[in-house]
Scaffold this motif. Structure first.
Motif, PDB file in Angstrom:
ATOM      1  N   GLY A 102       0.823  -1.209   0.000  1.00  0.00           N
ATOM      2  CA  GLY A 102       0.000   0.000   0.000  1.00  0.00           C
ATOM      3  C   GLY A 102       0.855   1.257   0.000  1.00  0.00           C
ATOM      4  O   GLY A 102       0.542   2.249  -0.670  1.00  0.00           O
ATOM      5  N   TRP A 103       1.954   1.229   0.751  1.00  0.00           N
ATOM      6  CA  TRP A 103       2.872   2.361   0.808  1.00  0.00           C
ATOM      7  C   TRP A 103       3.524   2.610  -0.557  1.00  0.00           C
ATOM      8  O   TRP A 103       3.576   3.742  -1.040  1.00  0.00           O
ATOM      9  CB  TRP A 103       3.909   2.104   1.889  1.00  0.00           C
ATOM     10  CG  TRP A 103       5.200   2.848   1.778  1.00  0.00           C
ATOM     11  CD1 TRP A 103       6.434   2.310   1.602  1.00  0.00           C
ATOM     12  CD2 TRP A 103       5.399   4.269   1.853  1.00  0.00           C
ATOM     13  NE1 TRP A 103       7.395   3.294   1.551  1.00  0.00           N
ATOM     14  CE2 TRP A 103       6.787   4.517   1.704  1.00  0.00           C
ATOM     15  CE3 TRP A 103       4.549   5.357   2.021  1.00  0.00           C
ATOM     16  CZ2 TRP A 103       7.329   5.790   1.728  1.00  0.00           C
ATOM     17  CZ3 TRP A 103       5.085   6.645   2.042  1.00  0.00           C
ATOM     18  CH2 TRP A 103       6.453   6.855   1.903  1.00  0.00           C
ATOM     19  N   VAL A 104       4.011   1.551  -1.185  1.00  0.00           N
ATOM     20  CA  VAL A 104       4.626   1.680  -2.505  1.00  0.00           C
ATOM     21  C   VAL A 104       3.601   2.188  -3.523  1.00  0.00           C
ATOM     22  O   VAL A 104       3.905   3.036  -4.369  1.00  0.00           O
ATOM     23  CB  VAL A 104       5.231   0.331  -2.953  1.00  0.00           C
ATOM     24  CG1 VAL A 104       5.597   0.352  -4.433  1.00  0.00           C
ATOM     25  CG2 VAL A 104       6.461   0.002  -2.105  1.00  0.00           C
ATOM     26  N   CYS A 105       2.368   1.693  -3.423  1.00  0.00           N
ATOM     27  CA  CYS A 105       1.305   2.161  -4.324  1.00  0.00           C
ATOM     28  C   CYS A 105       1.030   3.649  -4.107  1.00  0.00           C
ATOM     29  O   CYS A 105       0.815   4.399  -5.062  1.00  0.00           O
ATOM     30  CB  CYS A 105       0.032   1.356  -4.100  1.00  0.00           C
ATOM     31  SG  CYS A 105       0.056  -0.332  -4.738  1.00  0.00           S
ATOM     32  N   TYR A 106       1.033   4.081  -2.839  1.00  0.00           N
ATOM     33  CA  TYR A 106       0.786   5.493  -2.549  1.00  0.00           C
ATOM     34  C   TYR A 106       1.865   6.380  -3.154  1.00  0.00           C
ATOM     35  O   TYR A 106       1.567   7.408  -3.780  1.00  0.00           O
ATOM     36  CB  TYR A 106       0.707   5.735  -1.038  1.00  0.00           C
ATOM     37  CG  TYR A 106       0.614   7.211  -0.710  1.00  0.00           C
ATOM     38  CD1 TYR A 106      -0.559   7.916  -0.944  1.00  0.00           C
ATOM     39  CD2 TYR A 106       1.717   7.908  -0.220  1.00  0.00           C
ATOM     40  CE1 TYR A 106      -0.645   9.271  -0.678  1.00  0.00           C
ATOM     41  CE2 TYR A 106       1.648   9.259   0.053  1.00  0.00           C
ATOM     42  CZ  TYR A 106       0.468   9.945  -0.180  1.00  0.00           C
ATOM     43  OH  TYR A 106       0.395  11.300   0.067  1.00  0.00           O
ATOM     44  N   VAL A 107       3.124   6.007  -2.965  1.00  0.00           N
ATOM     45  CA  VAL A 107       4.219   6.807  -3.530  1.00  0.00           C
ATOM     46  C   VAL A 107       4.104   6.857  -5.051  1.00  0.00           C
ATOM     47  O   VAL A 107       4.267   7.921  -5.669  1.00  0.00           O
ATOM     48  CB  VAL A 107       5.591   6.242  -3.112  1.00  0.00           C
ATOM     49  CG1 VAL A 107       6.717   7.059  -3.763  1.00  0.00           C
ATOM     50  CG2 VAL A 107       5.748   6.253  -1.598  1.00  0.00           C
ATOM     51  N   THR A 108       3.797   5.721  -5.657  1.00  0.00           N
ATOM     52  CA  THR A 108       3.622   5.678  -7.105  1.00  0.00           C
ATOM     53  C   THR A 108       2.495   6.605  -7.540  1.00  0.00           C
ATOM     54  O   THR A 108       2.614   7.347  -8.520  1.00  0.00           O
ATOM     55  CB  THR A 108       3.310   4.234  -7.557  1.00  0.00           C
ATOM     56  OG1 THR A 108       4.380   3.374  -7.165  1.00  0.00           O
ATOM     57  CG2 THR A 108       3.133   4.151  -9.066  1.00  0.00           C
ATOM     58  N   PHE A 109       1.405   6.583  -6.799  1.00  0.00           N
ATOM     59  CA  PHE A 109       0.234   7.389  -7.141  1.00  0.00           C
ATOM     60  C   PHE A 109       0.514   8.889  -6.997  1.00  0.00           C
ATOM     61  O   PHE A 109       0.210   9.670  -7.903  1.00  0.00           O
ATOM     62  CB  PHE A 109      -0.939   6.984  -6.251  1.00  0.00           C
ATOM     63  CG  PHE A 109      -2.209   7.729  -6.530  1.00  0.00           C
ATOM     64  CD1 PHE A 109      -2.841   7.636  -7.760  1.00  0.00           C
ATOM     65  CD2 PHE A 109      -2.791   8.527  -5.551  1.00  0.00           C
ATOM     66  CE1 PHE A 109      -4.017   8.327  -8.018  1.00  0.00           C
ATOM     67  CE2 PHE A 109      -3.969   9.218  -5.806  1.00  0.00           C
ATOM     68  CZ  PHE A 109      -4.582   9.118  -7.038  1.00  0.00           C
ATOM     69  N   ILE A 110       1.097   9.303  -5.874  1.00  0.00           N
ATOM     70  CA  ILE A 110       1.322  10.742  -5.678  1.00  0.00           C
ATOM     71  C   ILE A 110       2.331  11.275  -6.694  1.00  0.00           C
ATOM     72  O   ILE A 110       2.209  12.404  -7.181  1.00  0.00           O
ATOM     73  CB  ILE A 110       1.757  11.058  -4.217  1.00  0.00           C
ATOM     74  CG1 ILE A 110       1.653  12.573  -3.968  1.00  0.00           C
ATOM     75  CG2 ILE A 110       3.148  10.548  -3.918  1.00  0.00           C
ATOM     76  CD1 ILE A 110       1.901  12.966  -2.521  1.00  0.00           C
ATOM     77  N   CYS A 111       3.312  10.457  -7.075  1.00  0.00           N
ATOM     78  CA  CYS A 111       4.261  10.877  -8.109  1.00  0.00           C
ATOM     79  C   CYS A 111       3.566  10.973  -9.468  1.00  0.00           C
ATOM     80  O   CYS A 111       3.863  11.863 -10.271  1.00  0.00           O
ATOM     81  CB  CYS A 111       5.432   9.910  -8.184  1.00  0.00           C
ATOM     82  SG  CYS A 111       6.564  10.019  -6.765  1.00  0.00           S
ATOM     83  N   ASN A 112       2.637  10.055  -9.713  1.00  0.00           N
ATOM     84  CA  ASN A 112       1.873  10.075 -10.949  1.00  0.00           C
ATOM     85  C   ASN A 112       1.001  11.334 -11.032  1.00  0.00           C
ATOM     86  O   ASN A 112       0.916  11.978 -12.081  1.00  0.00           O
ATOM     87  CB  ASN A 112       1.015   8.811 -11.018  1.00  0.00           C
ATOM     88  CG  ASN A 112       0.462   8.535 -12.393  1.00  0.00           C
ATOM     89  OD1 ASN A 112      -0.742   8.643 -12.599  1.00  0.00           O
ATOM     90  ND2 ASN A 112       1.308   8.168 -13.337  1.00  0.00           N
ATOM     91  N   ILE A 113       0.381  11.685  -9.918  1.00  0.00           N
ATOM     92  CA  ILE A 113      -0.432  12.904  -9.864  1.00  0.00           C
ATOM     93  C   ILE A 113       0.451  14.136 -10.073  1.00  0.00           C
ATOM     94  O   ILE A 113       0.109  15.057 -10.818  1.00  0.00           O
ATOM     95  CB  ILE A 113      -1.181  12.997  -8.517  1.00  0.00           C
ATOM     96  CG1 ILE A 113      -2.209  11.865  -8.388  1.00  0.00           C
ATOM     97  CG2 ILE A 113      -1.864  14.352  -8.366  1.00  0.00           C
ATOM     98  CD1 ILE A 113      -3.297  11.882  -9.427  1.00  0.00           C
TER      99      ILE A 113
END
Length: 262
Positions: free
Chosen positions: A140-151
């Motif tokens: 979940g943490w890795v997904c969050y970092v990926t998501f915020i960088c994508n945004i």
């Protein structure tokens, strides 16, 4: 159609109600369907044709009713996308494109920013609880970092990256560069992938923090517990990538990618 690419996403993983919610939020008669054409044989994909002329949309999907994104609860849509991004790292890599399309549709149709406000508020909530998230679920943490960088990569204000996201994104990357994170290949992989994606933009916004981040990365090679061979290779590659002006030289590409494939 061939096998789905990494950028395609099977939207059927959402329940029927959520699928309809996202479809309505994305619809706009004249919006280029960067994400509006996300249902083609059950796959999320990208289309650069205009919405009205896109051959991949069936006539039944092209009627004019319910095209206004304001017809749905856009704050709920933002939460749905964030929730799914925290559970699915494939989706989190491309969700920024969908968010960008909804923001454009809402701005064009309603002249509002309910979705963007809801999205940023939810990102802030998850950011403030990032240590708890990491402790609870590394994925979940890795997904969050990926998501915020994508945004960060997709959202713009006056054609510039959003300043409000610069420090949160940096803080996430700094966390990935801590000794306990560098000992985990999933986090090293995430760190390197996100620096490939947004490192150059971040450095332009705050070069001093990027220098500090790379000091941490270089210090990682001196960890007493040591790094795995793959982690060492990934970190060496990103150091060289930045040194070459955020570009991969032919020699580096040949060396690092042949090593990874081996």
């Amino acid at each position: 159609m061939g096998e789905p690419s990494r950028e395609e996403y099977k939207i059927q993983s959402f329940d029927a109600e959520t699928q309809q919610l996202l479809k309505t939020a994305l619809k706009a008669p004249s919006l280029e369907c960067t994400a509006a054409c996300f249902e083609t044989d059950g796959e999320y994909s990208v289309c650069q044709r205009s919405y009205s002329n896109c051959p991949r949309l069936m006539p039944s999907r092209c009627n004019t009713q319910d095209r206004n994104p304001g017809a749905v609860d856009l704050e709920k849509v933002a939460n749905v996308i964030v929730d799914h991004s925290l559970q699915d790292c494939v989706f989190s890599k491309e969700a920024g494109r969908m968010c960008y399309a909804i923001i454009q549709a809402e701005s064009k149709q309603a002249g509002q920013s309910v979705f963007r406000r809801g999205l940023l508020n939810r990102l802030q909530q998850e950011y403030q609880a990032r240590e708890q998230l990491r402790a609870r679920s590394l994925q979940g943490w890795v997904c969050y970092v990926t998501f915020i960088c994508n945004i960060f990569d997709y959202l713009r204000v006056n054609n510039m990256p959003m300043m409000a996201l610069v420090n949160p994104v940096y803080d996430c990357l700094f966390r990935l560069a801590q000794p306990d994170s560098l000992s985990k290949e999933e986090e090293v992989d995430c760190l390197v992938l996100q620096l490939h994606r947004v490192g150059e933009q971040l450095e332009k916004m705050n070069g001093q923090r990027m220098d500090e981040l790379f000091v941490l990365i270089r210090d990682g090679f001196l960890l007493p517990t040591g790094l795995s061979s793959l982690a060492q290779l990934l970190l060496l590659e990103i150091v060289e990538f930045r040194a070459a002006g955020w570009k991969t030289t032919p020699a580096a590409h040949k060396y690092y990618y042949s090593e990874v494939s081996d």
